[in-house]
Design an enzyme around this catalytic site. Structure first.
Site, PDB file in Angstrom:
ATOM      1  N   LYS A 158      18.561 -32.871  41.630  1.00 24.60           N
ATOM      2  CA  LYS A 158      18.853 -31.841  42.625  1.00 24.60           C
ATOM      3  C   LYS A 158      20.300 -31.951  43.103  1.00 24.60           C
ATOM      4  O   LYS A 158      20.798 -33.059  43.326  1.00 24.60           O
ATOM      5  CB  LYS A 158      17.872 -32.008  43.791  1.00 24.60           C
ATOM      6  CG  LYS A 158      17.906 -30.911  44.845  1.00 24.60           C
ATOM      7  CD  LYS A 158      16.803 -31.185  45.862  1.00 24.60           C
ATOM      8  CE  LYS A 158      16.797 -30.165  46.979  1.00 24.60           C
ATOM      9  NZ  LYS A 158      15.721 -30.428  47.962  1.00 24.60           N
ATOM     10  N   SER A 185      13.414 -26.320  49.140  1.00 23.20           N
ATOM     11  CA  SER A 185      14.788 -26.260  48.681  1.00 23.20           C
ATOM     12  C   SER A 185      14.990 -26.784  47.254  1.00 23.20           C
ATOM     13  O   SER A 185      16.082 -26.627  46.691  1.00 23.20           O
ATOM     14  CB  SER A 185      15.684 -27.060  49.625  1.00 23.20           C
ATOM     15  OG  SER A 185      15.342 -28.430  49.640  1.00 23.20           O
ATOM     16  N   SER A 220      10.093 -29.158  50.806  1.00 19.71           N
ATOM     17  CA  SER A 220      11.035 -28.787  49.749  1.00 19.71           C
ATOM     18  C   SER A 220      10.656 -29.259  48.352  1.00 19.71           C
ATOM     19  O   SER A 220      11.252 -28.810  47.375  1.00 19.71           O
ATOM     20  CB  SER A 220      12.437 -29.302  50.091  1.00 19.71           C
ATOM     21  OG  SER A 220      12.971 -28.571  51.163  1.00 19.71           O
TER      22      SER A 220
END
Length: 478
Positions: A81, A156, A180
């Site tokens: 990420k 996210s 997330s």
């Protein structure tokens, strides 16, 4: 044949590498080719680390030729990420302020995955500084679920979810402060496991204690539960630089093959406080029925939370605002002026959520901790009798970009977070996973399974049992 290895799980890749059926070089090239050909569909990757990935693959191949002992993830491609550091690779945090930043060291869990043999092939998209339940920013733009390219992948960790569902990588860990990992797992039809708080270390500086407000977790996102157990085994355990890190006490790989006849599951599709779309509720009902047929005892029981969804969300926002304000302070320490001169360079959602938020007072933060304590106590009371709590992960299916729901089943909800059922477990630190449960009109739905603290093995066992009863591996778009 180029591209074949992209169809395999992480466990399948490492097994074939050990058996000599695949080479790390071939595997990495297959996945880089897949990213080149298909990433434009979903916008899952923001950076592709082709050169360093190829170098690591050659080293992995040399280790095989030299007869060295092979670690458990040897040659497995992994995506990281874009809010987590990979040495020598850009880490933008989805922000124009940092779009040229190159990390000089690996995040703690990235270092552990590399030590386990995984090869980083790139960075996945995230909203600016990881703030948001959908994935969009001014550096890379929005990320779509592969099931409908006009709809959100969630956030996210949306880039991670999309990369997995589109078979660009078999392993893409996420981070989770309010859902997330689980939100994009549900929106993209993949498996996302938020471990017990502290199980996967987070080395945060300059504030080593920042991850408790609210509880911030790092965990595996994969297409199979077996892969999640494999990754969690590599990532988990104490770290000398994380004061909140805890030992890994269970055999997560063994949990995947464990029968679930001894598990008691409290089933509350809406946790007693959230509205759900009727079709989502029906899909979750069906998935929980499969767990019961797999041997678990399932009772319809609400956890009797003392606070409603608005109060829980207000407590979450109070704590999250403290964390977000610290992000602004950190930017100022780096020489930026996000509160004034650099404000126009930030994404409107970040401005509205963070810059326009009133910093909480000490009294408000204390009151939020009281709400948090009551939610924790209520969940603990439920876990006195049950091993797991099952619910929906999201109240709705993935929605078109920029069009979050304002009502769910006739009930007004906040469009930013009113459609997610994940925040309670970030207030309490319990492990929770989103498991693919089925589809509504071709769009994926996730079942949330939460366990007692350090009950990650139970969550994995139940998740794997559902996967055996209702396999989802062949349901991804091609």
């Amino acid at each position: 044949m180029g591209g074949d290895s992209t169809q395999f799980s992480a466990a399948g890749i490492t097994r074939r590498i050990r058996d000599g059926e695949l080479s790390p070089v071939e595997v990495v090239e297959d996945h880089l080719e897949g990213i080149r050909e298909r990433n434009e569909r979903t916008n899952a990757f923001v950076t592709v680390a082709e050169e360093s990935a190829r170098e690591a693959a050659v080293e992995a191949e040399r280790a095989i030729e030299d007869g060295e002992p092979l670690p458990p993830l040897h040659g497995v491609p992994v995506a990281v990420k874009d809010i987590d550091d990979v040495a020598g690779v850009e880490t933008t945090h989805g922000s124009r302020l940092l779009e040229d930043r190159v990390a000089d060291a690996d995040a703690a869990y990235v270092a552990r995955l590399k030590a386990a043999g995984a090869i980083v092939v790139g960075k996945t998209n995230a909203p600016e500084f990881g703030v948001g339940t959908t994935t969009d920013n001014r550096v890379a733009g929005p990320t779509s679920t592969p099931f409908d390219l006009d709809r959100t992948a969630g956030g996210s960790s949306g880039g991670a979810g999309a990369a997995l569902a589109d078979r660009l990588v078999p392993l893409a860990p996420g981070s989770d402060t309010g859902g997330s990992i689980r939100i994009p797992a549900s929106a993209c039809g993949v498996y996302g496991h938020k471990p017990t708080y502290g199980l996967v270390p987070n080395v945060d500086r300059p504030n080593a204690f920042a991850s408790h407000t609210p509880f911030y977790h790092v965990g595996p996102m994969t297409r199979t539960v077996d892969d999640a157990a494999l990754a969690l085994t590599a990532m988990a355990g104490p770290h000398r630089d994380d004061p909140h890190s805890v030992p890994a006490t269970d055999d997560y790989l063994a949990a995947v093959d464990r029968p679930i006849d001894d598990l008691r599951i409290a089933y509350s599709p809406d946790l007693g406080i959230y509205p759900l779309e009727p079709a989502v509720r029906e899909t979750i009902d069906d998935a929980v029925g499969a767990l019961e047929r797999a041997g678990a005892t399932v009772d319809a029981v609400d956890p009797r939370l003392a606070h409603d969804r608005e109060e829980i969300l207000e407590a979450f926002y109070t704590m999250a605002t403290v964390r977000w304000q610290a992000t602004l302070d950190d930017l100022e320490d780096r020489g930026f002026d996000p509160r004034d001169e650099d404000r126009d360079r930030l994404h409107h959602a970040f401005v509205e959520t963070v810059l326009d938020a009133e910093p909480p007072t000490v009294r408000e933060l204390t009151r939020a901790d009281v709400v948090r304590s009551r939610v924790f106590d209520d969940l603990q009371d439920c876990f006195e009798e049950y091993d797991l709590i099952a619910s929906a992960t999201l109240a709705t299916t993935p929605f078109p970009h920029g069009e979050p729901p304002e009502t769910i089943d006739g009930v007004d909800v906040g469009p930013r977070r009113g459609w997610v059922l994940t925040q309670p477990y970030n207030l309490t630190g319990h492990p929770a996973a989103s498991v693919p449960a089925g589809f509504v009109d071709g769009l994926p739905v996730g079942l949330q399974l939460a366990g007692e603290r350090f009950g990650d093995a139970d969550v994995l066992a139940a998740s794997a049992a559902l996967e055996r009863r209702r396999p989802w591996i062949d349901r991804y778009p091609t």
